[in-house]
Design a protein around this motif. Structure first.
Motif, PDB file in Angstrom:
ATOM      1  N   CYS A  63       0.851  -1.188   0.000  1.00 37.39           N
ATOM      2  CA  CYS A  63       0.000   0.000   0.000  1.00 37.39           C
ATOM      3  C   CYS A  63       0.884   1.234   0.000  1.00 37.39           C
ATOM      4  N   GLN A  64       0.398   2.287  -0.675  1.00 32.23           N
ATOM      5  CA  GLN A  64       1.191   3.522  -0.733  1.00 32.23           C
ATOM      6  C   GLN A  64       1.314   4.156   0.652  1.00 32.23           C
ATOM      7  N   ASP A  65       0.303   3.975   1.511  1.00 30.33           N
ATOM      8  CA  ASP A  65       0.398   4.480   2.879  1.00 30.33           C
ATOM      9  C   ASP A  65       1.088   3.414   3.716  1.00 30.33           C
ATOM     10  N   PHE A 143      -3.532   5.612   8.096  1.00 34.68           N
ATOM     11  CA  PHE A 143      -4.404   6.582   8.749  1.00 34.68           C
ATOM     12  C   PHE A 143      -5.780   6.717   8.105  1.00 34.68           C
ATOM     13  N   GLY A 144      -6.000   6.111   6.940  1.00 30.13           N
ATOM     14  CA  GLY A 144      -7.367   6.059   6.442  1.00 30.13           C
ATOM     15  C   GLY A 144      -8.229   5.327   7.449  1.00 30.13           C
ATOM     16  N   SER A 145      -7.680   4.254   8.013  1.00 32.42           N
ATOM     17  CA  SER A 145      -8.411   3.497   9.028  1.00 32.42           C
ATOM     18  C   SER A 145      -8.268   4.116  10.418  1.00 32.42           C
ATOM     19  N   PRO A 178     -12.279   3.140   5.808  1.00 29.74           N
ATOM     20  CA  PRO A 178     -11.054   2.506   6.324  1.00 29.74           C
ATOM     21  C   PRO A 178     -10.557   1.322   5.495  1.00 29.74           C
ATOM     22  N   CYS A 179     -10.944   1.244   4.219  1.00 28.50           N
ATOM     23  CA  CYS A 179     -10.506   0.150   3.352  1.00 28.50           C
ATOM     24  C   CYS A 179     -10.872  -1.226   3.911  1.00 28.50           C
ATOM     25  N   CYS A 266      -7.200  -1.515   8.595  1.00 27.05           N
ATOM     26  CA  CYS A 266      -7.674  -1.864   7.258  1.00 27.05           C
ATOM     27  C   CYS A 266      -7.243  -3.294   6.918  1.00 27.05           C
ATOM     28  N   ALA A 268      -4.820  -3.913   5.238  1.00 22.08           N
ATOM     29  CA  ALA A 268      -3.352  -3.873   5.340  1.00 22.08           C
ATOM     30  C   ALA A 268      -2.965  -3.969   6.817  1.00 22.08           C
ATOM     31  N   ARG A 270      -0.811  -4.678   9.122  1.00 20.44           N
ATOM     32  CA  ARG A 270       0.638  -4.901   9.269  1.00 20.44           C
ATOM     33  C   ARG A 270       1.007  -5.013  10.729  1.00 20.44           C
TER      34      ARG A 270
END
Ligand code: SF4
Length: 279
Positions: A63-65, A143-145, A178-179, A266, A268, A270
């Motif tokens: 992911c880009q973020d 940070f979208g999530s 939040p994807c 999300c 992602a 991690r």
């Protein structure tokens, strides 16, 4: 004595790997979700899973973020180590720079918001525990999530149903932002701030490891069912799962309160763990 060099190497490897490949349990749930999804949701999950394959093959972030790094250190009181925070921070900065991961951290959040250029500082929490082991739990938090996360100060009499309603309220408000499919960390108890910390610590537990207490394991299962019944679905398009897992951590609290915090993560998801012992 645990060598700082060993800590550096292990954290560096963990931080590089976590941005390129998801933990096997998360990847497994995403594959299973794709098999069970329909329509646009199946297409979204197919793209996520294809993206994961390409990222792992090419050694590039999925992911880009690439997130803000969150670190929880559980340090045995018999462990001798010097410069632990500085060593972990250096490993994070080097892993981000050499992995070509995006630096997403800005200083002075209200005024200049100047990018620090290193993805530092990371957010640190330390626990001192008995023993001779050093455990480092790491998240790279998109940070979208993160922006969808919330804390609720419930009344003590509101109980279990209000906890479930609060978690569902977070996702009803968040929808596709939040994807999803998301992984939710839920912290119950403590104080306002500690509930939030518990919700992050919940995210450090593997998805296939239910809470060790049967009551809270059942709550995790009921929360997952309630969130998935919302029908938000992958990418917010319906037709598949909304959450891959809900993880709960709890702690004692005051007689007058029932704090509940929800950290939204999300797909992602991690997370990494470094475990070291005194020889
Ligand atoms: S919320 Fe997660 S998946 Fe979405 S852009 Fe941010 S890090 Fe990537």
């Amino acid at each position: 004595m645990i060598s700082s060099e060993v800590v550096y190497q292990e954290v560096y490897k963990a931080v590089q790997a976590m941005n390129v490949s998801l933990p096997v349990d998360v990847a497994g749930r995403l594959k299973a979700a794709q098999q069970q999804a329909e329509g646009p949701a199946q297409a979204v999950l197919g793209q996520i899973n294809e993206n994961l394959l390409i990222a792992a093959r090419e050694g590039i972030p999925f992911c880009q973020d690439t997130g803000m790094v969150w670190v929880h250190v559980s340090l045995g009181e018999e462990v001798q180590i010097r410069g632990l925070k500085e060593t972990i921070s250096r490993a994070v900065a080097d892993a981000y720079r050499e992995g070509y991961f995006r630096s997403s951290v800005v200083e002075d959040p209200l005024r200049e918001r100047k990018n620090t250029g290193t993805n530092l500082p990371a957010v640190f929490h330390f626990d001192i525990v008995p023993g001779r082991t050093l455990e480092i739990y790491i998240l790279a938090k998109g940070f979208g999530s993160e922006n969808c996360s919330r804390v609720f100060m419930l009344k003590p009499t509101q109980g279990r149903e209000a906890v479930i309603d609060s978690v569902c309220a977070v996702m009803k408000e968040a929808r596709g932002v939040p994807c999803p499919p998301v992984v939710l960390g839920v912290g119950i108890g403590g104080t306002f701030d500690y509930a939030a910390l518990l919700s992050k610590r919940a995210l450090t537990r593997a998805l296939d490891h239910p809470h060790p207490c049967p009551y809270y394991a059942q709550l995790e299962s009921d929360l997952l069912e309630a969130v998935n019944a919302l029908g938000i679905g992958p990418g917010g398009l319906g037709g598949g799962c909304t959450a891959l897992a809900v993880k709960v951590e709890s702690f004692s609290t005051h007689i007058a309160g029932l704090p509940v915090a929800v950290t939204v993560n999300c797909w992602a998801d991690r997370r990494a763990k470094v475990l070291l012992s005194e020889i």
